[in-house]
Design a protein around this motif. Structure first.
Motif, short mmCIF file in Angstrom:
data_model
loop_
_atom_site.label_atom_id
_atom_site.label_comp_id
_atom_site.label_asym_id
_atom_site.label_seq_id
_atom_site.Cartn_x
_atom_site.Cartn_y
_atom_site.Cartn_z
N VAL A 333 9.96 -28.48 -14.19
CA VAL A 333 10.24 -27.96 -15.53
C VAL A 333 11.40 -26.98 -15.52
O VAL A 333 12.32 -27.07 -16.34
CB VAL A 333 8.98 -27.28 -16.10
CG1 VAL A 333 9.30 -26.61 -17.42
CG2 VAL A 333 7.87 -28.29 -16.27
N VAL A 334 11.40 -26.03 -14.55
CA VAL A 334 12.44 -24.99 -14.57
C VAL A 334 13.85 -25.59 -14.42
O VAL A 334 14.72 -25.31 -15.24
CB VAL A 334 12.15 -23.93 -13.49
CG1 VAL A 334 13.34 -23.00 -13.33
CG2 VAL A 334 10.92 -23.13 -13.86
N SER A 336 14.81 -28.64 -15.13
CA SER A 336 15.10 -29.45 -16.31
C SER A 336 15.50 -28.56 -17.48
O SER A 336 16.49 -28.82 -18.16
CB SER A 336 13.87 -30.27 -16.71
OG SER A 336 13.43 -31.04 -15.64
N ILE A 337 14.71 -27.49 -17.71
CA ILE A 337 15.02 -26.61 -18.84
C ILE A 337 16.36 -25.92 -18.63
O ILE A 337 17.18 -25.83 -19.54
CB ILE A 337 13.90 -25.56 -19.02
CG1 ILE A 337 12.65 -26.24 -19.56
CG2 ILE A 337 14.35 -24.47 -19.99
CD1 ILE A 337 11.49 -25.31 -19.75
N SER A 338 16.63 -25.45 -17.40
CA SER A 338 17.87 -24.72 -17.21
C SER A 338 19.07 -25.65 -17.32
O SER A 338 20.13 -25.26 -17.79
CB SER A 338 17.86 -23.93 -15.89
OG SER A 338 18.04 -24.79 -14.82
N ARG A 340 19.15 -28.23 -19.44
CA ARG A 340 19.30 -28.38 -20.89
C ARG A 340 20.02 -27.17 -21.47
O ARG A 340 20.93 -27.30 -22.27
CB ARG A 340 17.92 -28.47 -21.55
CG ARG A 340 17.16 -29.71 -21.27
CD ARG A 340 17.38 -30.76 -22.37
NE ARG A 340 16.96 -32.07 -21.91
CZ ARG A 340 15.68 -32.44 -21.88
NH1 ARG A 340 14.75 -31.63 -22.31
NH2 ARG A 340 15.37 -33.64 -21.44
N TYR A 341 19.57 -25.98 -21.03
CA TYR A 341 20.12 -24.74 -21.55
C TYR A 341 21.61 -24.67 -21.26
O TYR A 341 22.41 -24.33 -22.12
CB TYR A 341 19.37 -23.56 -20.91
CG TYR A 341 19.96 -22.20 -21.16
CD1 TYR A 341 19.79 -21.57 -22.39
CD2 TYR A 341 20.69 -21.54 -20.16
CE1 TYR A 341 20.34 -20.33 -22.62
CE2 TYR A 341 21.22 -20.30 -20.38
CZ TYR A 341 21.05 -19.69 -21.61
OH TYR A 341 21.58 -18.45 -21.83
#
Lengths: 380, 290
Positions: A333-334, A336-338, A340-341
């Protein structure tokens, strides 16, 4: 105009500070906002059992803390060095037996003095990790993975067979502290939270140290790391022992909280699957990854266990959940989210640049700090 | 005499472990997957044969005509449904996925059969041949013969068929195999199918020679992994030799000393070997590239 484009400048021409500035991630959250997020998270965790004081809920909280400590600890070794261990249940088991047997042999009175024994679980686990690690770390990658599983079965077998010492399949009992009611779970919860904070600080310290960089180099290419002068065996062993320490603490916490130690639950083959999936889901080798993974998955696991523990339906549900997570979020998750960010921030910056006309037309992303001279850099 | 008895038992049962280990090492060789579910798949095969025997009263050896194709399809399906979708960190991700698959199967078997120990029965299960003081259970002998026949089939498939050539090519270099037109996915799926199919046969034999329940899978997989490490990852011949040597050592120690130490010896040999030869007894060398 000697405007430098990030990514096009040869790094060796820059002075160190400028080089760092040129290659620093421009979208990284500031130190202060990250520190605030951590403090806020742990403040919430500290307040949790006071707000939700139902013992059934705080009991799930205690188990979650055990997984949190173990996941952060596991990540220190497996996340940073890239050597995935599926046998850290060895140290979970040693933590449990060390604490249970020390309480029994030293005739520790039930209560706070029992809790003082918990750190010894971590120390015993770390002491065991030195010789075991020296043997296991002689091999690489997949052989290592399989050997860690084998090691776990060896110690489970020994725990069954040295019945005179461990109690064998009858197990060893720990007399629970005499507290009752809603406060019973609280000391265990806060010990777990404290250990998690300690583990996180160690993990953070290693991640930003030169030693940690060495571990990451081993993960990326061990032979080259060795060639660069990193003492690979020592580096791996230190991380291995540190991670065993925290998993041992989780074991000690389990022994005092649950009050019974059995070989098949102390050296549990499914324990490492749970830890590994938590870390993989959160983000292997990242600082917040194991925290996120444990805080999300451990309560779900406990909930399933309580709801369906009477049959093995919970094994099926949890196994399917694992498979779905592994297939849909392989990077964690981390990360993937970073990712995207970052792409969101980059596209926002691009839009802003298109809106305000710049000199030179379509320039790539420029260094935020402004123009940097490169022609005299090499001469100094 | 006790030692001779231990050696004979060890060779016969070692043949069975070689069969189960062959499925594991073949799958690893082709796609670098450590099939942690092999233990529970053997138990699944054992339970399938057990149910078929109880329902139809046919001979256990006949049941594998049904269970091997069924479990081949299971392995084939698992590859396309799960393994083929993994894009990164395949060695460890596939291990975790197979671990989770093992948990699901264990949960299903536990609900279907419960935790009581059962054994597959046939008229000859309790008979044995006697040569002086040496006692050879007939089941052990049959298990050894069937294992040998199936290993022979594996040899023929590997070295005498076009599919076997494609499989060996994939083992050596998947990218190059793809370049010369081999459908690596199909080869991998079929290999996993064969590996799981061997677990079906191994399960039927295991279920006749020992009593089992779903939890037996952990003991099985730990032994199989030791055998595969010592045989050298991906080497079928190595797994065969390691299986027979290890089970002989275990049985000899068990009959001369105690069964508990027999089992422990299994692991002590592993540690001792790895201290000196990190690639196992028969492994060639550990690839430098990771």
């Amino acid at each position: 105009m000697t405007t430098l484009h990030a990514g096009t400048a040869p790094a060796e021409l820059l002075r160190p500070v400028e080089a760092e500035r040129a290659f620093r991630d421009p979208f990284e959250p500031s130190k202060r906002s990250r520190a605030t997020a951590w403090v806020a998270l742990f403040a919430l965790l500290a307040a949790f059992p006071i707000v939700f004081s139902n013992p059934a809920v705080t009991s799930i909280g205690v188990f979650t803390m055990m997984f949190l400590v173990a996941a952060i600890g596991w990540n220190i070794f497996s996340g940073y060095s890239g050597y995935v261990s599926i046998g850290h249940a060895v140290y979970y088991g040693f933590g449990q037996y060390a604490v249970a047997l020390l309480i029994e042999h030293w005739h520790v009175t039930p209560g706070a003095s029992e809790l003082a024994i918990i750190p010894l679980g971590g120390i015993v686990a770390a002491a065991v990790a030195v010789p075991v690690g020296l043997i296991l770390l002689r091999v690489r990658k997949h052989t290592f993975i399989v050997l860690t599983i084998a090691a776990m079965f060896i110690f489970q077998l020994l725990a069954f067979n040295f019945a005179g010492f461990t109690g064998g399949s009858a197990g060893t009992n720990v007399v629970s502290p005499p507290w009752t009611g809603t406060v019973f779970n609280l000391p265990f919860y806060y010990i777990g939270l404290g250990a998690a904070i300690l583990a996180l600080l160690v993990s953070w310290g290693i991640r930003r140290s030169k030693y940690g960089l060495g571990l990451l180099a081993i993960r990326d290419d061990e032979d080259r790391a060795k060639g660069l002068g990193i003492r690979v065996t020592r580096a791996k062993l230190i991380a291995y022992v540190a991670s065993a320490f925290f998993v041992g603490i989780a074991g000690g916490l389990y022994a005092t909280f649950v009050g019974a130690v059995y070989p098949q639950f102390a050296f549990d083959p499914t324990y490492d699957l749970a830890i590994a999936v938590m870390v993989f889901v959160g983000g292997l080798g990242t600082l917040p990854g194991p925290v996120l993974g444990a805080l999300v998955l451990a309560p779900i696991q406990q909930y399933f266990y309580i709801q369906f523990g009477a049959s093995t339906l919970y094994l099926i549900i949890y196994g399917i959940l694992f498979i779905v997570i592994l297939l849909t979020l392989p990077a964690g998750v981390v990360p993937s989210i970073s990712d995207r960010y970052r792409s969101w921030m980059a596209s926002r910056q691009r839009r802003r640049e298109e809106a305000t006309p710049t000199v030179g037309g379509a320039m790539p992303v420029t260094v935020p700090a402004g123009p940097v001279g490169i022609d005299d850099g090499g001469a100094r | 005499m006790l030692i001779l008895q231990g050696i004979i038992d060890g060779i016969l049962i070692g043949g069975l472990y070689a069969l189960m280990g062959a499925g594991l090492t073949l799958v690893f060789g082709v796609m670098e997957i450590i099939n942690f579910a092999q233990g529970i798949l053997v138990i699944l095969g054992a339970f399938l044969s057990y149910s078929l025997v109880r329902a139809t009263h046919i001979d256990p050896f006949v049941t594998i005509l049904i269970t091997i194709p069924a479990m081949f399809l299971l392995g084939y399906g698992v590859y396309y449904l799960l393994i083929a979708r993994l894009k990164r960190d395949r060695v460890i991700m596939s291990l975790l996925v197979m671990f989770a698959v093992a948990q699901v199967i264990e949960g299903v078997l536990d609900i279907a059969y419960g935790g009581t120990l059962v054994q597959i029965h046939a008229s000859y299960v309790d008979t044995s041949l006697r040569f002086g003081s040496i006692n050879i259970p007939l089941v052990y002998l049959y298990a050894f013969i069937l294992s040998a026949v199936l290993m022979g089939c594996i040899y023929v498939i590997l070295y005498k068929t076009k599919f076997g050539r494609a499989l060996r090519a994939t083992t050596q270099n998947p990218a190059a195999a793809q370049l010369v037109g081999i459908d690596v996915h199909r080869v991998s799926a079929a290999t996993l199918g064969i590996g799981v199919g061997l677990a079906a046969a191994g399960g039927m034999l295991y279920g006749m020679t020992a009593s089992f329940n779903p939890a037996s899978s952990y003991d099985l997989i730990s032994r199989l992994l030791v055998i595969v490490i010592l045989g050298g990852f991906g080497s079928v011949g190595g797994a065969m030799a390691a299986a027979i040597i290890m089970v002989v050592i275990e049985d000899v120690v068990a009959v001369t000393w105690s069964p508990v130490w027999g089992q422990t010896m299994f692991y002590l040999v592993l540690v001792a070997v790895l201290l000196f030869r990190q690639q196992g007894i028969f492994g060639k060398q550990i690839a430098r590239a990771q």
